[in-house]
Motif scaffolding. Structure first.
Motif, short mmCIF file in Angstrom:
data_model
loop_
_atom_site.label_atom_id
_atom_site.label_comp_id
_atom_site.label_asym_id
_atom_site.label_seq_id
_atom_site.Cartn_x
_atom_site.Cartn_y
_atom_site.Cartn_z
N SER A 1 7.15 -37.60 -5.42
CA SER A 1 7.96 -36.63 -4.68
C SER A 1 7.26 -36.19 -3.40
N LEU A 2 8.05 -35.67 -2.51
CA LEU A 2 7.56 -35.12 -1.25
C LEU A 2 8.32 -33.81 -1.05
N VAL A 3 7.59 -32.68 -1.11
CA VAL A 3 8.22 -31.36 -1.05
C VAL A 3 7.64 -30.58 0.12
N PRO A 4 8.43 -30.29 1.15
CA PRO A 4 7.91 -29.48 2.25
C PRO A 4 7.44 -28.12 1.73
N SER A 5 6.24 -27.74 2.15
CA SER A 5 5.69 -26.46 1.72
C SER A 5 5.01 -25.77 2.89
N VAL A 6 4.61 -24.54 2.65
CA VAL A 6 3.98 -23.73 3.69
C VAL A 6 2.80 -22.98 3.09
N ASN A 7 1.74 -22.86 3.86
CA ASN A 7 0.62 -21.97 3.54
C ASN A 7 0.49 -21.00 4.69
N VAL A 8 -0.05 -19.82 4.40
CA VAL A 8 -0.13 -18.77 5.41
C VAL A 8 -1.53 -18.20 5.48
N VAL A 9 -2.11 -18.21 6.68
CA VAL A 9 -3.38 -17.54 6.94
C VAL A 9 -3.04 -16.15 7.46
N VAL A 10 -3.17 -15.15 6.57
CA VAL A 10 -2.91 -13.76 6.95
C VAL A 10 -4.26 -13.13 7.24
N GLU A 11 -4.41 -12.61 8.46
CA GLU A 11 -5.66 -11.95 8.85
C GLU A 11 -5.36 -10.50 9.18
N ASN A 12 -6.14 -9.59 8.56
CA ASN A 12 -5.92 -8.17 8.82
C ASN A 12 -6.71 -7.71 10.06
N ASP A 13 -6.59 -6.42 10.40
CA ASP A 13 -7.23 -5.92 11.62
C ASP A 13 -8.75 -5.80 11.49
N ARG A 14 -9.29 -6.03 10.30
CA ARG A 14 -10.75 -6.07 10.10
C ARG A 14 -11.28 -7.50 10.17
N GLY A 15 -10.38 -8.46 10.43
CA GLY A 15 -10.78 -9.86 10.51
C GLY A 15 -10.91 -10.54 9.17
N GLU A 16 -10.40 -9.91 8.11
CA GLU A 16 -10.47 -10.50 6.77
C GLU A 16 -9.25 -11.39 6.52
N ILE A 17 -9.44 -12.41 5.68
CA ILE A 17 -8.41 -13.37 5.35
C ILE A 17 -7.88 -13.06 3.94
N LEU A 18 -6.57 -13.18 3.77
CA LEU A 18 -5.94 -12.96 2.48
C LEU A 18 -6.01 -14.25 1.65
N LEU A 19 -6.64 -14.17 0.47
CA LEU A 19 -6.76 -15.32 -0.42
C LEU A 19 -6.25 -14.98 -1.80
N ILE A 20 -5.78 -16.02 -2.49
CA ILE A 20 -5.41 -15.89 -3.90
C ILE A 20 -6.28 -16.84 -4.72
N ARG A 21 -6.46 -16.51 -5.97
CA ARG A 21 -7.08 -17.43 -6.92
C ARG A 21 -5.95 -17.93 -7.80
N ARG A 22 -5.65 -19.22 -7.68
CA ARG A 22 -4.49 -19.82 -8.34
C ARG A 22 -4.63 -19.79 -9.86
N THR A 23 -3.52 -19.59 -10.56
CA THR A 23 -3.54 -19.62 -12.02
C THR A 23 -3.49 -21.05 -12.56
N ASP A 24 -2.99 -22.00 -11.77
CA ASP A 24 -2.82 -23.36 -12.29
C ASP A 24 -4.06 -24.25 -12.17
N ASN A 25 -5.03 -23.87 -11.33
CA ASN A 25 -6.26 -24.68 -11.25
C ASN A 25 -7.52 -23.84 -11.03
N ASP A 26 -7.36 -22.52 -10.96
CA ASP A 26 -8.46 -21.57 -10.80
C ASP A 26 -9.16 -21.66 -9.45
N ASN A 27 -8.61 -22.41 -8.50
CA ASN A 27 -9.18 -22.49 -7.16
C ASN A 27 -8.65 -21.37 -6.28
N TRP A 28 -9.45 -21.02 -5.27
CA TRP A 28 -9.01 -20.08 -4.26
C TRP A 28 -8.15 -20.84 -3.26
N ALA A 29 -7.18 -20.14 -2.67
CA ALA A 29 -6.25 -20.78 -1.74
C ALA A 29 -5.60 -19.75 -0.84
#
Length: 158
Positions: free
Chosen positions: A18-46
């Motif tokens: 399969s080929l599924v169009p997807s999107v990722n988002v780099v959200v940066e706050n006013d302190r210059g920090e990046i929003l990350l999640i730790r995935r439940t399906d593979n335990d990796n940060w993303a």
């Protein structure tokens, strides 16, 4: 819940179905920090993100996925790149789907909300770029993040 297994240029990887169009988002706050999640399906940060649903635009999907996975409302501000490397496939064991990579990475700024975990995110946090780069994540996510942090002159298209 099934697992997600990422393969890159691996002769033992299952064939994409399969080929599924997807999107990722780099959200940066006013302190210059990046929003990350730790995935439940593979335990990796993303970076937050996911599939674009029928009937929604790229930016609508980006805002929705960010809110669903992190609790943060965001406003899209730009484009990091388009990633379509056929050497990268993701195997979703719950339904035996094997997706070829097709991800558009956008930039955003937060405009509201509170950090909130979801069924897809074990942890959610704001993290400095240096710390973000050192987290355990798939090589494709490291690549996307490094392209953003290196402030490329134009979007990456591969």
């Amino acid at each position: 819940m099934g697992r997600r297994i990422d393969y890159y240029d691996d002769p033992n990887a299952p064939q994409a179905n399969s080929l599924v169009p997807s999107v990722n988002v780099v959200v940066e706050n006013d302190r210059g920090e990046i929003l990350l999640i730790r995935r439940t399906d593979n335990d990796n940060w993303a970076l937050p993100g996911g599939a674009i649903d029928l009937g929604e635009s790229l930016t609508q999907a980006a805002v929705r996925e960010t809110k669903e996975e992190t609790g943060i409302d965001c406003e899209i501000t730009g484009l990091v790149g388009i990633y379509t490397d056929p050497k990268h496939v993701m195997h979703y064991t719950s339904n035996d789907e094997v997706r070829q990579e097709f991800s558009i990475v956008l930039t955003a700024r937060p405009i509201g909300g509170n950090l909130t975990k979801s069924s897809e995110s074990r942890d959610v946090c704001w993290i400095s770029p240096i710390e973000a780069s050192s987290q355990t994540m798939d090589r494709s996510m490291h690549l996307r993040l490094s392209h953003y942090l290196n402030d490329m002159d134009s979007p990456v298209i591969n």
